[in-house]
Every structure is written in C-alpha cells, then in structure tokens.
Scaffold this motif. Structure first.
Motif, PDB file in Angstrom:
ATOM      1  N   ALA A 108       0.806  -1.225   0.000  1.00 63.83           N
ATOM      2  CA  ALA A 108       0.000   0.000   0.000  1.00 63.83           C
ATOM      3  C   ALA A 108       0.834   1.268   0.000  1.00 63.83           C
ATOM      4  O   ALA A 108       0.472   2.248  -0.649  1.00 63.83           O
ATOM      5  CB  ALA A 108      -0.933   0.003   1.211  1.00 63.83           C
ATOM      6  N   GLN A 109       1.940   1.271   0.708  1.00 62.44           N
ATOM      7  CA  GLN A 109       2.715   2.501   0.873  1.00 62.44           C
ATOM      8  C   GLN A 109       3.183   3.112  -0.445  1.00 62.44           C
ATOM      9  O   GLN A 109       2.857   4.267  -0.718  1.00 62.44           O
ATOM     10  CB  GLN A 109       3.912   2.258   1.788  1.00 62.44           C
ATOM     11  CG  GLN A 109       3.524   2.320   3.244  1.00 62.44           C
ATOM     12  CD  GLN A 109       4.718   2.110   4.130  1.00 62.44           C
ATOM     13  OE1 GLN A 109       5.420   1.115   4.004  1.00 62.44           O
ATOM     14  NE2 GLN A 109       4.941   3.026   5.030  1.00 62.44           N
ATOM     15  N   PRO A 110       3.931   2.414  -1.273  1.00 60.72           N
ATOM     16  CA  PRO A 110       4.433   3.082  -2.482  1.00 60.72           C
ATOM     17  C   PRO A 110       3.327   3.412  -3.485  1.00 60.72           C
ATOM     18  O   PRO A 110       3.450   4.358  -4.253  1.00 60.72           O
ATOM     19  CB  PRO A 110       5.433   2.084  -3.071  1.00 60.72           C
ATOM     20  CG  PRO A 110       5.112   0.776  -2.455  1.00 60.72           C
ATOM     21  CD  PRO A 110       4.441   1.062  -1.147  1.00 60.72           C
ATOM     22  N   ALA A 111       2.252   2.639  -3.471  1.00 58.48           N
ATOM     23  CA  ALA A 111       1.171   2.855  -4.437  1.00 58.48           C
ATOM     24  C   ALA A 111       0.123   3.843  -3.932  1.00 58.48           C
ATOM     25  O   ALA A 111      -0.792   4.194  -4.649  1.00 58.48           O
ATOM     26  CB  ALA A 111       0.492   1.517  -4.743  1.00 58.48           C
ATOM     27  N   GLN A 112       0.262   4.286  -2.685  1.00 58.51           N
ATOM     28  CA  GLN A 112      -0.716   5.159  -2.047  1.00 58.51           C
ATOM     29  C   GLN A 112      -2.128   4.566  -2.131  1.00 58.51           C
ATOM     30  O   GLN A 112      -3.101   5.253  -2.433  1.00 58.51           O
ATOM     31  CB  GLN A 112      -0.659   6.562  -2.648  1.00 58.51           C
ATOM     32  CG  GLN A 112       0.673   7.219  -2.419  1.00 58.51           C
ATOM     33  CD  GLN A 112       0.741   8.621  -2.982  1.00 58.51           C
ATOM     34  OE1 GLN A 112      -0.011   8.990  -3.856  1.00 58.51           O
ATOM     35  NE2 GLN A 112       1.663   9.403  -2.447  1.00 58.51           N
ATOM     36  N   SER A 113      -2.196   3.281  -1.880  1.00 57.57           N
ATOM     37  CA  SER A 113      -3.471   2.566  -1.897  1.00 57.57           C
ATOM     38  C   SER A 113      -4.200   2.781  -0.584  1.00 57.57           C
ATOM     39  O   SER A 113      -3.602   3.070   0.437  1.00 57.57           O
ATOM     40  CB  SER A 113      -3.228   1.066  -2.063  1.00 57.57           C
ATOM     41  OG  SER A 113      -2.489   0.802  -3.222  1.00 57.57           O
ATOM     42  N   ARG A 114      -5.505   2.602  -0.618  1.00 57.87           N
ATOM     43  CA  ARG A 114      -6.262   2.591   0.626  1.00 57.87           C
ATOM     44  C   ARG A 114      -6.409   1.130   1.054  1.00 57.87           C
ATOM     45  O   ARG A 114      -6.442   0.230   0.222  1.00 57.87           O
ATOM     46  CB  ARG A 114      -7.596   3.293   0.472  1.00 57.87           C
ATOM     47  CG  ARG A 114      -8.647   2.566  -0.321  1.00 57.87           C
ATOM     48  CD  ARG A 114      -9.903   3.463  -0.450  1.00 57.87           C
ATOM     49  NE  ARG A 114     -11.018   2.746  -0.983  1.00 57.87           N
ATOM     50  CZ  ARG A 114     -11.285   2.603  -2.276  1.00 57.87           C
ATOM     51  NH1 ARG A 114     -10.485   3.120  -3.176  1.00 57.87           N
ATOM     52  NH2 ARG A 114     -12.357   1.938  -2.667  1.00 57.87           N
ATOM     53  N   VAL A 115      -6.483   0.937   2.346  1.00 62.71           N
ATOM     54  CA  VAL A 115      -6.556  -0.407   2.914  1.00 62.71           C
ATOM     55  C   VAL A 115      -7.782  -0.491   3.810  1.00 62.71           C
ATOM     56  O   VAL A 115      -8.041   0.411   4.604  1.00 62.71           O
ATOM     57  CB  VAL A 115      -5.287  -0.742   3.737  1.00 62.71           C
ATOM     58  CG1 VAL A 115      -5.429  -2.079   4.436  1.00 62.71           C
ATOM     59  CG2 VAL A 115      -4.048  -0.730   2.839  1.00 62.71           C
ATOM     60  N   THR A 116      -8.525  -1.584   3.654  1.00 61.69           N
ATOM     61  CA  THR A 116      -9.636  -1.864   4.557  1.00 61.69           C
ATOM     62  C   THR A 116      -9.300  -3.114   5.353  1.00 61.69           C
ATOM     63  O   THR A 116      -8.987  -4.154   4.768  1.00 61.69           O
ATOM     64  CB  THR A 116     -10.953  -2.090   3.788  1.00 61.69           C
ATOM     65  OG1 THR A 116     -11.272  -0.916   3.046  1.00 61.69           O
ATOM     66  CG2 THR A 116     -12.099  -2.410   4.750  1.00 61.69           C
ATOM     67  N   LEU A 117      -9.329  -2.987   6.667  1.00 58.26           N
ATOM     68  CA  LEU A 117      -9.212  -4.148   7.549  1.00 58.26           C
ATOM     69  C   LEU A 117     -10.633  -4.564   7.894  1.00 58.26           C
ATOM     70  O   LEU A 117     -11.410  -3.759   8.393  1.00 58.26           O
ATOM     71  CB  LEU A 117      -8.440  -3.791   8.823  1.00 58.26           C
ATOM     72  CG  LEU A 117      -7.035  -3.224   8.647  1.00 58.26           C
ATOM     73  CD1 LEU A 117      -6.405  -2.964  10.013  1.00 58.26           C
ATOM     74  CD2 LEU A 117      -6.171  -4.142   7.811  1.00 58.26           C
ATOM     75  N   LEU A 118     -10.959  -5.803   7.593  1.00 55.36           N
ATOM     76  CA  LEU A 118     -12.326  -6.293   7.769  1.00 55.36           C
ATOM     77  C   LEU A 118     -12.342  -7.519   8.657  1.00 55.36           C
ATOM     78  O   LEU A 118     -11.595  -8.467   8.431  1.00 55.36           O
ATOM     79  CB  LEU A 118     -12.932  -6.643   6.404  1.00 55.36           C
ATOM     80  CG  LEU A 118     -14.300  -7.314   6.404  1.00 55.36           C
ATOM     81  CD1 LEU A 118     -15.373  -6.387   6.969  1.00 55.36           C
ATOM     82  CD2 LEU A 118     -14.674  -7.748   4.991  1.00 55.36           C
ATOM     83  N   ASP A 141      -9.780  -4.509  18.187  1.00 49.90           N
ATOM     84  CA  ASP A 141      -8.655  -5.231  17.583  1.00 49.90           C
ATOM     85  C   ASP A 141      -8.243  -4.609  16.248  1.00 49.90           C
ATOM     86  O   ASP A 141      -7.058  -4.488  15.944  1.00 49.90           O
ATOM     87  CB  ASP A 141      -9.005  -6.707  17.373  1.00 49.90           C
ATOM     88  CG  ASP A 141      -9.153  -7.475  18.673  1.00 49.90           C
ATOM     89  OD1 ASP A 141      -8.744  -6.958  19.742  1.00 49.90           O
ATOM     90  OD2 ASP A 141      -9.701  -8.594  18.629  1.00 49.90           O
ATOM     91  N   LEU A 142      -9.228  -4.209  15.450  1.00 53.16           N
ATOM     92  CA  LEU A 142      -8.925  -3.586  14.156  1.00 53.16           C
ATOM     93  C   LEU A 142      -8.229  -2.242  14.346  1.00 53.16           C
ATOM     94  O   LEU A 142      -7.314  -1.896  13.590  1.00 53.16           O
ATOM     95  CB  LEU A 142     -10.198  -3.411  13.328  1.00 53.16           C
ATOM     96  CG  LEU A 142     -10.843  -4.691  12.795  1.00 53.16           C
ATOM     97  CD1 LEU A 142     -12.114  -4.349  12.025  1.00 53.16           C
ATOM     98  CD2 LEU A 142      -9.881  -5.478  11.927  1.00 53.16           C
ATOM     99  N   GLU A 143      -8.667  -1.473  15.334  1.00 53.28           N
ATOM    100  CA  GLU A 143      -8.023  -0.194  15.605  1.00 53.28           C
ATOM    101  C   GLU A 143      -6.557  -0.405  15.979  1.00 53.28           C
ATOM    102  O   GLU A 143      -5.678   0.326  15.521  1.00 53.28           O
ATOM    103  CB  GLU A 143      -8.765   0.572  16.703  1.00 53.28           C
ATOM    104  CG  GLU A 143     -10.088   1.148  16.236  1.00 53.28           C
ATOM    105  CD  GLU A 143      -9.931   2.096  15.053  1.00 53.28           C
ATOM    106  OE1 GLU A 143      -9.035   2.971  15.070  1.00 53.28           O
ATOM    107  OE2 GLU A 143     -10.705   1.948  14.090  1.00 53.28           O
ATOM    108  N   THR A 144      -6.302  -1.399  16.798  1.00 53.61           N
ATOM    109  CA  THR A 144      -4.923  -1.707  17.180  1.00 53.61           C
ATOM    110  C   THR A 144      -4.111  -2.154  15.970  1.00 53.61           C
ATOM    111  O   THR A 144      -2.994  -1.686  15.759  1.00 53.61           O
ATOM    112  CB  THR A 144      -4.900  -2.809  18.265  1.00 53.61           C
ATOM    113  OG1 THR A 144      -5.621  -2.338  19.408  1.00 53.61           O
ATOM    114  CG2 THR A 144      -3.486  -3.164  18.665  1.00 53.61           C
TER     115      THR A 144
END
Length: 147
Positions: free
Chosen positions: A26-36, A72-75
């Motif tokens: 995600a970092q170099p591509a500036q992608s968004r990430v969803t933790l589900l 847990d997701l926030e952590t």
C-alpha cells in the motif's frame, strides 16, 4: 497498481504477516486499505428483531464480539496510520466466505491480502476447505495468500 486492498482480520495473531505484506504494497502505491473482521453468525440464529430472551442474549453476545473486533482492528491499524496509509476498518456480521466475497464486489476491492496456512507436502489436499482458499476461488479480484 492496486488502489483498494482488503485484509480480512481474524482475532488471532496469525494475520500479522498479511498485515505486513499489505502495508508494504500500500505505501508506495498510495493505496487505501480496509481491515475487515467478520463475526461469524451461529447457524439457526436470526439477526432481525429479537423474538424472545434467547434472541436477546444472542444480540448481546454478537454486540460484544463486534465491539472487541472493532478494538482489535483499531490496534492492527495503528501501523497503517503511522505510515500515512488511508485506512478503513469494518466489522460485519455474517458467514465469513460469503461476506468477504460480497464485500469485494460492493466496495471495488482490487486485491485481497489474506493469511493462509502452509501446504503440507505429505497431504496437499488437506487445506482445500479453508476460508482463504474459498475466498481465493470466489473473489472477483486477485487474492494474495500469505503463508
């Protein structure tokens, strides 16, 4: 290359490697990430309006699980936020495989990064019934299985 990564997160520490890989992508591509996190529904229960005391107990049970999963997701998301990655967290109630695949369809996910088990060379067919393999077969986008 990938603009929206989905990382299914269980309540185990085993997903740590999948989180590391998703962050690296995600970092170099500036992608968004969803933790589900999907709170698995028990069979033969209904999430509609409670009908009796038993249903109310299930509602309270699910509510506690959802609250713990959200914490847990926030952590888990702290390392993404610290790296400046656009992060979203979501807790859903349902069946894991169906809910994960449906989420990929509805939210323009273009890569799922999932923890998986290593294949045992002595019994390679043993893991075909796992959640990660089912999602890999059914998702409409690429799935990266991290072992």
């Amino acid at each position: 290359m990938f603009t929206h990564l989905l990382v299914p997160v269980s309540r185990t520490e085993a997903v740590g490697r999948a989180l590391e890989v998703a962050l690296a992508l995600a970092q170099p591509a500036q992608s968004r990430v969803t933790l589900l996190h999907v709170v698995e529904r028990l069979q033969d229960t209904d999430d509609e309006e409670p009908c009796d005391e038993t249903d109310e107990a299930f509602g309270s049970f699910y509510e506690r699980l959802e609250q713990q999963a959200a914490r847990d997701l926030e952590t888990a998301g702290e390392r993404f936020r610290g790296a400046g990655v656009a992060l979203y967290t979501k807790v859903l109630l349902g069946t894991r495989v169906e809910t994960l695949v449906q989420y990929t369809h509805e939210h323009d996910v273009d890569l799922v990064v999932m923890q998986s088990h290593p294949v045992d060379p002595a019994d390679p067919a043993r893991g075909w019934n796992t959640i990660s393999y089912k999602v890999a077969l059914l998702a409409p986008c690429p799935v990266l299985l991290v072992k």
